[in-house]
Design a protein around this motif. Structure first.
Motif, PDB file in Angstrom:
ATOM      1  N   GLU A 105       1.590  -6.832  -3.305  1.00  0.00           N
ATOM      2  CA  GLU A 105       1.419  -5.972  -2.017  1.00  0.00           C
ATOM      3  C   GLU A 105       0.716  -6.863  -0.965  1.00  0.00           C
ATOM      4  OE1 GLU A 105       1.181  -1.630  -1.153  1.00  0.00           O
ATOM      5  OE2 GLU A 105      -0.896  -2.287  -1.073  1.00  0.00           O
ATOM      6  N   ASP A 106      -0.690  -7.336  -1.551  1.00  0.00           N
ATOM      7  CA  ASP A 106      -1.598  -8.232  -0.901  1.00  0.00           C
ATOM      8  C   ASP A 106      -0.969  -9.451  -0.324  1.00  0.00           C
ATOM      9  OD1 ASP A 106      -4.084  -6.543  -1.038  1.00  0.00           O
ATOM     10  OD2 ASP A 106      -3.994  -7.076  -3.309  1.00  0.00           O
ATOM     11  N   VAL A 107      -0.049 -10.107  -1.509  1.00  0.00           N
ATOM     12  CA  VAL A 107       0.539 -11.401  -0.907  1.00  0.00           C
ATOM     13  C   VAL A 107       1.572 -11.075   0.229  1.00  0.00           C
ATOM     14  CG1 VAL A 107       2.106 -13.248  -1.586  1.00  0.00           C
ATOM     15  CG2 VAL A 107       0.152 -12.179  -3.197  1.00  0.00           C
ATOM     16  N   ALA A 108       2.212 -10.112   0.058  1.00  0.00           N
ATOM     17  CA  ALA A 108       3.222  -9.704   1.336  1.00  0.00           C
ATOM     18  C   ALA A 108       2.303  -9.408   2.516  1.00  0.00           C
ATOM     19  CB  ALA A 108       4.090  -8.475   1.111  1.00  0.00           C
ATOM     20  N   TYR A 109       1.537  -8.816   2.557  1.00  0.00           N
ATOM     21  CA  TYR A 109       0.913  -8.782   3.735  1.00  0.00           C
ATOM     22  C   TYR A 109      -0.003  -9.620   4.565  1.00  0.00           C
ATOM     23  CZ  TYR A 109       1.554  -3.464   3.836  1.00  0.00           C
ATOM     24  OH  TYR A 109       2.083  -1.904   3.989  1.00  0.00           O
ATOM     25  N   LEU A 110      -0.650 -10.239   3.442  1.00  0.00           N
ATOM     26  CA  LEU A 110      -1.606 -11.678   4.045  1.00  0.00           C
ATOM     27  C   LEU A 110      -0.665 -12.694   4.196  1.00  0.00           C
ATOM     28  CD1 LEU A 110      -4.552 -10.820   1.426  1.00  0.00           C
ATOM     29  CD2 LEU A 110      -4.461 -10.206   3.699  1.00  0.00           C
ATOM     30  N   LEU A 324       8.037  -3.973  -0.562  1.00  0.00           N
ATOM     31  CA  LEU A 324       6.580  -3.417  -0.699  1.00  0.00           C
ATOM     32  C   LEU A 324       6.724  -2.553  -2.125  1.00  0.00           C
ATOM     33  CD1 LEU A 324       4.993  -2.623   2.448  1.00  0.00           C
ATOM     34  CD2 LEU A 324       4.676  -4.634   1.032  1.00  0.00           C
ATOM     35  N   ILE A 325       7.687  -2.013  -2.612  1.00  0.00           N
ATOM     36  CA  ILE A 325       7.843  -1.058  -3.704  1.00  0.00           C
ATOM     37  C   ILE A 325       7.676  -1.959  -4.906  1.00  0.00           C
ATOM     38  CG2 ILE A 325      10.534  -1.451  -3.779  1.00  0.00           C
ATOM     39  CD1 ILE A 325       8.100   1.598  -4.796  1.00  0.00           C
ATOM     40  N   VAL A 326       8.089  -3.363  -4.658  1.00  0.00           N
ATOM     41  CA  VAL A 326       7.904  -4.126  -5.892  1.00  0.00           C
ATOM     42  C   VAL A 326       6.443  -4.517  -6.257  1.00  0.00           C
ATOM     43  CG1 VAL A 326       8.556  -6.552  -6.923  1.00  0.00           C
ATOM     44  CG2 VAL A 326      10.105  -5.219  -5.526  1.00  0.00           C
ATOM     45  N   GLY A 327       5.638  -4.347  -4.973  1.00  0.00           N
ATOM     46  CA  GLY A 327       4.216  -4.641  -5.106  1.00  0.00           C
ATOM     47  C   GLY A 327       3.474  -3.768  -6.301  1.00  0.00           C
ATOM     48  N   ARG A 328       4.226  -2.503  -6.712  1.00  0.00           N
ATOM     49  CA  ARG A 328       3.732  -1.744  -7.790  1.00  0.00           C
ATOM     50  C   ARG A 328       4.372  -1.716  -9.107  1.00  0.00           C
ATOM     51  NH1 ARG A 328       4.422   3.860  -7.390  1.00  0.00           N
ATOM     52  NH2 ARG A 328       5.801   3.693  -5.144  1.00  0.00           N
ATOM     53  N   SER A 329       4.759  -3.146  -9.342  1.00  0.00           N
ATOM     54  CA  SER A 329       5.768  -3.205 -10.405  1.00  0.00           C
ATOM     55  C   SER A 329       5.082  -4.023 -11.481  1.00  0.00           C
ATOM     56  CB  SER A 329       6.880  -4.246 -10.281  1.00  0.00           C
ATOM     57  OG  SER A 329       7.637  -4.763 -11.362  1.00  0.00           O
ATOM     58  N   ILE A 395       7.883   0.286 -12.151  1.00  0.00           N
ATOM     59  CA  ILE A 395       7.077   0.601 -10.813  1.00  0.00           C
ATOM     60  C   ILE A 395       6.253   1.798 -11.302  1.00  0.00           C
ATOM     61  CG2 ILE A 395       7.078   1.435  -8.519  1.00  0.00           C
ATOM     62  CD1 ILE A 395       8.387  -1.041  -8.955  1.00  0.00           C
ATOM     63  N   VAL A 396       4.936   1.693 -11.265  1.00  0.00           N
ATOM     64  CA  VAL A 396       3.827   2.523 -11.857  1.00  0.00           C
ATOM     65  C   VAL A 396       3.720   3.582 -10.834  1.00  0.00           C
ATOM     66  CG1 VAL A 396       2.797   0.407 -12.896  1.00  0.00           C
ATOM     67  CG2 VAL A 396       1.961   1.266 -10.625  1.00  0.00           C
ATOM     68  N   GLU A 397       3.494   4.661 -11.511  1.00  0.00           N
ATOM     69  CA  GLU A 397       3.251   6.260 -10.423  1.00  0.00           C
ATOM     70  C   GLU A 397       1.904   6.536 -11.101  1.00  0.00           C
ATOM     71  OE1 GLU A 397       5.205   6.985  -8.281  1.00  0.00           O
ATOM     72  OE2 GLU A 397       7.038   5.774  -8.819  1.00  0.00           O
ATOM     73  N   GLY A 398       1.287   7.231 -10.082  1.00  0.00           N
ATOM     74  CA  GLY A 398      -0.088   7.735 -10.247  1.00  0.00           C
ATOM     75  C   GLY A 398      -0.170   9.422 -10.795  1.00  0.00           C
ATOM     76  N   ASP A 399      -1.171   9.741 -11.123  1.00  0.00           N
ATOM     77  CA  ASP A 399      -1.135  11.363 -11.656  1.00  0.00           C
ATOM     78  C   ASP A 399      -2.446  11.958 -11.057  1.00  0.00           C
ATOM     79  OD1 ASP A 399      -1.319  13.449 -12.954  1.00  0.00           O
ATOM     80  OD2 ASP A 399      -1.629  12.747 -14.895  1.00  0.00           O
ATOM     81  N   GLU A 400      -2.048  12.839 -10.055  1.00  0.00           N
ATOM     82  CA  GLU A 400      -3.014  13.405  -9.332  1.00  0.00           C
ATOM     83  C   GLU A 400      -4.128  14.212 -10.090  1.00  0.00           C
ATOM     84  OE1 GLU A 400      -1.246  16.039  -6.197  1.00  0.00           O
ATOM     85  OE2 GLU A 400      -0.142  14.176  -5.406  1.00  0.00           O
ATOM     86  N   GLY A 401      -3.636  14.518 -11.280  1.00  0.00           N
ATOM     87  CA  GLY A 401      -4.501  15.394 -12.299  1.00  0.00           C
ATOM     88  C   GLY A 401      -5.310  14.503 -13.039  1.00  0.00           C
ATOM     89  N   VAL A 402      -5.411  13.337 -12.901  1.00  0.00           N
ATOM     90  CA  VAL A 402      -6.531  12.452 -13.544  1.00  0.00           C
ATOM     91  C   VAL A 402      -7.823  12.517 -13.045  1.00  0.00           C
ATOM     92  CG1 VAL A 402      -6.848  10.173 -14.183  1.00  0.00           C
ATOM     93  CG2 VAL A 402      -4.745  10.737 -14.175  1.00  0.00           C
ATOM     94  N   GLU A 403      -8.623  12.450 -14.000  1.00  0.00           N
ATOM     95  CA  GLU A 403     -10.275  12.519 -13.620  1.00  0.00           C
ATOM     96  C   GLU A 403     -10.843  11.143 -13.819  1.00  0.00           C
ATOM     97  OE1 GLU A 403     -12.367  14.872 -12.624  1.00  0.00           O
ATOM     98  OE2 GLU A 403     -11.049  16.597 -12.547  1.00  0.00           O
ATOM     99  N   GLU A 404     -11.031  10.465 -12.904  1.00  0.00           N
ATOM    100  CA  GLU A 404     -11.414   9.164 -12.742  1.00  0.00           C
ATOM    101  C   GLU A 404     -12.817   8.907 -13.510  1.00  0.00           C
ATOM    102  OE1 GLU A 404     -11.551   7.407  -8.981  1.00  0.00           O
ATOM    103  OE2 GLU A 404      -9.411   7.562  -8.638  1.00  0.00           O
TER     104      GLU A 404
END
Length: 597
Positions: A105-110, A324-329, A395-404
């Motif tokens: 994602e950084d590469v695409a934007y920058l 940009l979705i590939v940026g999370r692959s 494509i990675v997905e997050g988990d809102e219930g995760v305690e960092e």
């Protein structure tokens, strides 16, 4: 914090299994390598005069935005400090706030390069003449080649000016030469100097086909490999797209970020152009030590996890937004023989997600390009290519219930928290020396009345060991620098200055002892720093004078004398403390154990 004064990590070595090869191990031992030599060759890109027809072909090939990026002054100390935090085991920076990395994602934007498409893969070459004559119209002049590489200077001298009325075939040859020069001086810059491999040249034979390659993924793979190589203690140079790395740091970390004389509300695309312009603000004291200390003490408030969230969406090209979705692959990035893992699951906060404990990283063998010419690498990298073809399935997905907090507890065990020492070596020597003197005082003054022969022998042994330690510290382990600290700092300061320092070289057991004066007015260290006496028939070495340790540092030896002495004393003291006879309640605590006599 006390745990990391003498152990910077990792406590759990299951992730950073190559710690002994990493530059941070050498720095911790006092072996400074100074700022790295940074290889990018962008200073003469503006000397190419492209015709409108050439610009059209460059855009077709996928480099319409990369060509807009000017030569940006590289901050060598900043880049060097970032390299000290890079880990090739995970392809991420290990910072106090967690892992971060340069993502697709950084590469695409920058840079505005395609991060989705065909893998950048082809045939290797050991000579340049045939492929250059076919695609550039002529072979390189004698002396401009080295194996399968051609000098950038020859490309510029021969093809930087294309006649307006030139036939299309000549225009294409000049444009291919420019594209080879462009990638060789930016995204694929090497540490070999002013050269670029000609293996990229066939990829520009058809300009429409060239535009279908994932040049951004290849650029990131190349940078990952370059950072991994530079993070080894034996290296002194770094290559790859360092403009990308530096501008990534400017966007994400509030460390060394320049102030630019431009309208902050007008940011063109690609986003690297935000940092185009004359820098203002103090930078004179920003050497490697400055940036290392800043990264060692990095806090969450110094990190911008989502730097592009407020960017005007209208400036982003549609083809960039759609990919940009590939940026999370979670996939394998490929640039010929350089295949590197892209692991966004380790940096979820850079995508606006809560960070969970990531999966273990599979160890894989990093392949190198063969020396034989005419080799199609796709046949040797089937597994890596399959991962790339499946990129949209991972494509990675997050988990809102995760305690960092759980992630941070895990992370602090597996990471290297510090590169530089929290306390200088001289301070650590002073603390250890003072503790040994306290132990020696108690051992010398304890009453032996009422002890049996075994207990008296143990006390005598303690006295002998502690005084031997004191004598060895003064006589052999003390390495006094002949260079004042301020002068030493001056010698390694400077953005472009690259110095190798050898502070604390390993000393063999049979090497002669060397002590130097700490200042011009000092005549040296008095050799008569101890007196040999006899206690109960056992010879002891007692100190006769105090030693000024303010300007000393610990020499790194093959055997850590202090640890050996501490371990031996611990065993002896336990024998004494188990006696039913209690003569005093004096307690001296040092590190993780106590001595009771």
């Amino acid at each position: 914090m006390d745990l990391y004064v003498n152990n910077p990590g990792p406590i759990d070595e299951s992730v950073l299994y190559d710690q002994d090869k990493h530059v941070s191990s050498a720095v911790w031992e006092g072996q400074e390598r100074g700022a790295l030599r940074c290889h990018e060759h962008t200073s003469k890109l503006d000397q190419w005069a492209l015709t409108p027809k050439q610009l059209e072909l460059v855009h077709k090939a996928g480099f319409g935005y990369l060509r807009l990026i000017p030569a940006i002054s590289l901050d060598n100390p900043l880049i060097s400090a970032l390299v000290e935090r890079w880990r090739r085991e995970t392809n991420t920076f290990h910072l106090n706030v967690g892992e971060m990395t340069v993502t697709l994602e950084d590469v695409a934007y920058l840079l505005g390069l395609a991060i989705d498409g065909e893998p950048v893969m082809g045939v290797t070459y050991t000579t340049c003449d045939t492929v250059c004559e076919k695609l550039l119209g002529k072979p390189p002049d004698s002396g401009y080649t080295s194996g399968g590489m051609v000098k950038l200077s020859w490309l510029k001298e021969s093809f930087s000016h294309c006649p307006e009325d030139a036939p299309m075939e000549e225009i294409e040859c000049h444009t291919r030469a420019y594209l080879l020069y462009l990638v060789g001086s930016t995204i694929f810059s090497t540490t070999t100097g002013n050269k670029v491999p000609v293996m990229y040249l066939p990829l520009f034979e058809n300009f429409d086909q060239a535009g279908k390659y994932a040049w951004g993924a290849a650029a990131l793979s190349f940078l990952y490999r370059a950072l991994g190589n530079a993070s080894l203690k034996s290296q002194s140079t770094v290559s790859g797209c360092l403009t990308l790395l530096q501008c990534w740091s400017y966007y994400h970390l509030d460390i060394g970020r320049p102030k630019l004389n431009q309208d902050p509300f007008h940011i063109p695309f690609p986003l690297v152009l935000k940092w185009k312009g004359k820098q203002s603000g103090p930078t004179a004291n920003r050497d490697l030590m400055f940036y290392r200390k800043a990264l060692d003490s990095l806090k969450s408030c110094d990190v911008e996890w989502l730097p592009y969230i407020n960017i005007d969406n209208r400036i982003i090209p549609e083809d960039i937004k759609s990919s940009l979705i590939v940026g999370r692959s979670k996939t394998m990035l490929i640039c010929f023989d350089k295949a590197e893992r892209h692991l966004p699951d380790r940096c979820l906060r850079q995508y606006g997600m809560n960070q969970s404990i990531p999966e273990d990283v599979q160890r894989w063998e990093r392949k190198s390009r063969g020396v034989d010419g005419g080799v199609d690498l796709s046949g040797k990298m089937e597994l890596e290519l399959n991962e790339w073809w499946d990129r949209r399935l991972n494509i990675v997905e997050g988990d809102e219930g995760v305690e960092e907090s759980e992630y941070m507890q895990w992370y602090m065990k597996i990471t290297r928290r510090f590169v530089g020492r929290l306390l200088p070596l001289s301070s650590e020597f002073q603390r250890m020396h003072a503790a040994l003197r306290d132990i020696a005082h108690i051992a010398d003054t304890v009453s032996t009345q009422g002890m049996d022969s075994q207990q008296m022998e143990s006390v005598t042994r303690i006295r002998y060991i502690v005084h031997e330690c004191l004598r060895d510290q003064v006589g052999t382990s003390m390495l006094v620098s002949g260079i004042p600290q301020g002068e030493h700092r001056k010698r390694i300061r400077g953005k472009e200055r690259v110095r190798r320092k050898s502070i604390g070289k390993r000393r063999r057991k049979d090497d002669p002892v060397q002590c130097q004066a700490t200042s011009e007015g000092s005549a040296g260290v008095d050799a008569q720093l101890h007196t040999t006496i006899e206690v109960d028939g056992t010879p002891l070495c007692l100190p006769t004078d105090e030693v000024d340790d303010t300007e000393t540092c610990i020499g790194v030896t093959e055997v850590d004398d202090s640890q050996v002495c501490h371990a031996a004393m611990k065993d002896e003291v336990q024998a004494v403390s188990q006696s039913p006879l209690e003569t005093s309640e004096d307690v001296v605590q040092h590190n993780s154990y106590s001595i009771v006599v």
